[in-house]
Write an enzyme that holds these catalytic residues in place. Structure first.
Site, PDB file in Angstrom:
ATOM      1  N   SER A  78       0.862  -1.186   0.000  1.00 32.34           N
ATOM      2  CA  SER A  78       0.000   0.000   0.000  1.00 32.34           C
ATOM      3  C   SER A  78       0.894   1.231   0.000  1.00 32.34           C
ATOM      4  O   SER A  78       2.050   1.173   0.440  1.00 32.34           O
ATOM      5  CB  SER A  78      -0.894   0.013   1.249  1.00 32.34           C
ATOM      6  OG  SER A  78      -1.450   1.297   1.463  1.00 32.34           O
TER       7      SER A  78
ATOM      8  N   TYR B  21      -2.273  -1.138  10.430  1.00 28.96           N
ATOM      9  CA  TYR B  21      -2.273  -1.356   8.979  1.00 28.96           C
ATOM     10  C   TYR B  21      -1.006  -0.770   8.347  1.00 28.96           C
ATOM     11  O   TYR B  21      -0.314  -1.434   7.565  1.00 28.96           O
ATOM     12  CB  TYR B  21      -3.515  -0.721   8.357  1.00 28.96           C
ATOM     13  CG  TYR B  21      -3.622  -0.922   6.867  1.00 28.96           C
ATOM     14  CD1 TYR B  21      -4.114  -2.111   6.338  1.00 28.96           C
ATOM     15  CD2 TYR B  21      -3.245   0.079   5.984  1.00 28.96           C
ATOM     16  CE1 TYR B  21      -4.212  -2.296   4.961  1.00 28.96           C
ATOM     17  CE2 TYR B  21      -3.333  -0.092   4.609  1.00 28.96           C
ATOM     18  CZ  TYR B  21      -3.822  -1.282   4.103  1.00 28.96           C
ATOM     19  OH  TYR B  21      -3.918  -1.461   2.739  1.00 28.96           O
TER      20      TYR B  21
END
Length: 721
Positions: A144, A157
């Site tokens: 990401s 995350y």
């Protein structure tokens, strides 16, 4: 055969579907959504493909083992792993439970490790099917943009994706030499269920303001990148996270458009900047279709403060951009007295102000990151004034001086600066300026200009003289490729590394073929790879050890030379520089085999230069003495030691250690490499460093007895009558 984890929805679903369309047999892993996973498998089978759905929790070792067992049972092998499974459990750090922290790390990071480990074990067990893929196997990690960008409220995350980045890069280092490719894709705002809150409604509208292309990414956009990474089109891409990484100004036509094509061919994602939106979009669409890359279009008139500020902001804030091609510019017809204030202001605004501000915006971030490249397009008119080009020439002289100053300041910070100074080149800039080129002397095509930088290959470039030479050549404007036995080592060097074992004919052939595929030519070969034996008597090394030394130090040069000469002969030009040693001409005891291998290099170089000179190819040898590198640390021990030499070996070890501590840096040799590469009429032999020059002088001009005395005294040998 491709295995995609977390493939029952979102990015995983799109990746599995896209890989199947390209002909892959697909294993669709799911955690709890059995129905959509089964429907996708059925859809693939209905379209003539092969697919199965397998349940499994990637955070559990037993489930991962079963997942891979089922894959091999059904299809007999595995070629591609897409480690996609991921989840979010968001909360401010102060409120986050340990359970939520562990759950996200277990799936997003540990799960990717368990799957990658299982894939690597399978890749090494199975036969390499070269008819299927150039690589033994491919692993694609789903990361990401938050591996780089902090994300408040999502600490677990973001931490997991930062871990994925280093997991990928470390695995790439470990297995690259085994032709297993490991890469990652780092999506930003993609319209999937996991991002529903941030991509829809008012949040989606706010997000769109940050996306110049005017739309939020779809899962298919990511899947296309995965398909490219899984294909042989990306065979040279290893240890890389796909980001948008090159911003090109003036990209709609001419020089900018050709730069865009060249970068696209190499798999780089692009941001294209120019005034003509229609031409930009047409070029962008073609590059996407031909190269399966992502291209952002950013329409801007860089003479307008608002548009210039927008592009500056993109360069400062977009951490994915690692290269700036500063190409936008205009010409101007008429004599100096015919110029109007408005025309002068516009010329300076684009050619000077915009270029400088964009370079500044990029350089600030590149300096913090310790890497980046800026290419400023100038003109030969900045060096040699031409009639009716006074102001234009002045702006291009500024570009040259700016680039030289930037290089002095920024190259120590890991930033590569290049100024390109074309002569007359066919582009639309002349038509826009009202200049008739029909009667001009021969002009370059744009492709000739963009490809004008010379391609260089430096063997043994992972450290020492090889690394220093590669960096010096890079600073001198060459497109440089290094080699090492370990192959690509992402993020460690300012130049790409190719895997190469100079003692292996197949490895040599593959490396040169790869370079020609990437560059289409080779202009300079620096043969540097080599090793020695720790100081010892000649009789303490076996014949096998002697063969081993010659196989690398001499025959390695022969192999590389034979591989590049057909290309250089076809080009009608080329340079070969062999790193020899002053020991190739000055006899030094207790390094007999190493000295003999370097003496062979001397003879080979001299003869070869005579043979090739009429073909436009020159060959030189560089003769350093002691150079402060890790070379001595890599010396092998003699394999037939004798007690009679124990005392002298111990003494020599101390002498050599002292000499190495006082030795000159590898940059001394690298400077001679650049000199030999660039001079119009190169010499066959160059010394490098003070000691080598002194020994060479004594050899040439002093009585033989004096050289004999210098050699023995330097090693503190006890003379015997």
């Amino acid at each position: 055969v491709a295995l995609v984890t977390g493939a029952s929805s979102g990015l995983g679903y799109a990746c599995a579907e896209a890989l199947a369309k390209e002909g892959a047999c697909v294993v669709i892993n799911y955690h709890s959504q059995a129905e959509p996973a089964g429907e996708l498998a059925e859809k693939i089978r209905a379209d003539g493909g092969r697919a199965i759905a397998v349940k499994g929790d990637v955070s559990k070792e037993a489930d991962v083992e079963n997942l891979f067992d089922q894959t091999i049972k059904e299809f007999g092998r595995l070629d591609i792993l897409v480690a996609n499974s991921g989840l979010q459990k968001d909360a401010p750090s102060i409120e986050m439970t340990l359970e939520d922290w562990n759950t996200v790390l277990d799936v997003n990071l540990t799960g990717q490790f368990l799957c990658a480990r299982a894939a690597l074990r399978q890749f090494k067990r199975q036969e390499h099917r070269k008819d299927i893929s150039k690589a033994v196997g491919k692993i694609i990690h789903m990361s990401s943009v938050h591996q780089l960008i902090p994300w408040a409220g999502h600490v677990n995350y973001a931490a997991s994706k930062g871990g994925v980045d280093l997991l990928m890069k470390t695995l790439a280092q470990e297995v690259g030499e085994e032709r297993i490719r490991v890469n990652a894709v780092a999506p930003g705002a993609i319209a999937t269920a996991i991002n529903e809150e941030s991509t829809q409604g008012e949040a989606g509208k706010a997000l769109l303001k940050l996306i110049p292309y005017g739309r939020i990414g779809a899962a298919e956009d990511v899947a296309n990148a995965v398909v490219w990474l899984a294909s042989d089109l990306s065979d040279y891409v290893h240890g890389t996270t796909l980001f948008i990484d090159v911003l090109i100004t003036g990209a709609s036509t001419g020089i900018g458009a050709v730069y865009a094509e060249r970068f696209a061919r190499r798999g780089h994602d692009l941001v294209l900047v120019a005034r003509d939106k229609l031409k930009l979009e047409a070029l962008a669409e073609r590059l996407r279709q031909e190269n399966h890359i992502s291209v952002d279009v950013l329409p801007a008139d860089l003479t307008l403060s608002s548009d210039l500020a927008t592009v500056e902001a993109r360069l400062r804030e977009d951490t994915r951009i690692g290269t700036l091609i500063n190409n936008a510019g205009i010409a101007q017809s008429g004599t100096f007295t015919e110029q109007t204030p408005d025309s002068i202001e516009r010329l300076i605004a684009l050619n000077v102000t915009a270029l400088t501000r964009l370079a500044s915006a990029a350089a600030s971030r590149f300096a913090e990151a310790g890497e980046g490249s800026i290419v400023n397009i100038g003109s030969v008119v900045g060096l040699a004034p031409e009639f009716a080009m006074t102001v234009y020439g002045a702006t291009k002289a500024f570009v040259l001086f700016l680039s030289q100053g930037m290089n002095v300041e920024l190259s120590p910070k890991g930033i590569y600066i290049q100024a390109v100074l074309p002569a007359g080149t066919y582009t639309e800039i002349w038509d826009r300026a009202g200049i008739d080129t029909s009667n001009a002397s021969k002009m370059m095509e744009v492709g000739e200009l963009v490809d004008a930088a010379l391609a260089a290959l430096v063997t043994g470039a992972s450290s020492g003289i090889g690394e220093a030479s590669a960096n010096k050549l890079l600073a001198a404007g060459y497109r440089v490729y290094g080699t090492s036995r370990r192959g690509p080592q992402p993020g460690q060097y300012a130049f790409p590394l190719l895997a190469l074992d100079v003692t292996d004919d197949t490895s040599v052939k593959s490396a040169i073929e790869e370079l020609i595929r990437l560059e289409g030519r080779i202009d300079l070969l620096v043969n540097n790879a080599g090793f020695g034996v720790a100081p010892a008597a000649a009789e303490e090394s076996s014949v096998e050890q002697a063969k081993q030394i010659f196989d690398t130090n001499f025959l390695g040069i022969v192999r590389l030379t034979r591989a590049v000469l057909p290309h250089m002969r076809r080009q009608g030009s080329g340079r070969i520089i062999n790193i020899g040693s002053i020991l190739g001409i000055v006899p030094l005891p207790y390094v007999a085999l190493y000295a003999a291998s370097k003496h062979a290099v001397e003879g080979y170089t001299g003869a070869l230069d005579h043979e090739l000179r009429t073909l436009g190819i020159r060959v030189s040898v560089i003769e350093p003495a002691y150079i402060k590198t890790q070379f001595e640390a890599h010396n092998i021990e003699p394999d037939a030691k004798l007690e009679e030499y124990d005392r002298i070996r111990a003494k020599l070890t101390k002498v050599v250690s002292k000499a190495m501590a006082e030795a000159e840096s590898p940059e001394v040799v690298a400077e001679v490499v650049v000199k030999a590469a660039q001079t119009l009429r190169p010499k066959v032999r160059y010394t490098a460093g003070t000691l080598a020059a002194k020994l060479n002088f004594i050899l040439r001009f002093a009585p033989a007895k004096l050289l004999d005395k210098v050699v023995r005294n330097s090693l503190q040998l006890d003379a015997r009558n």
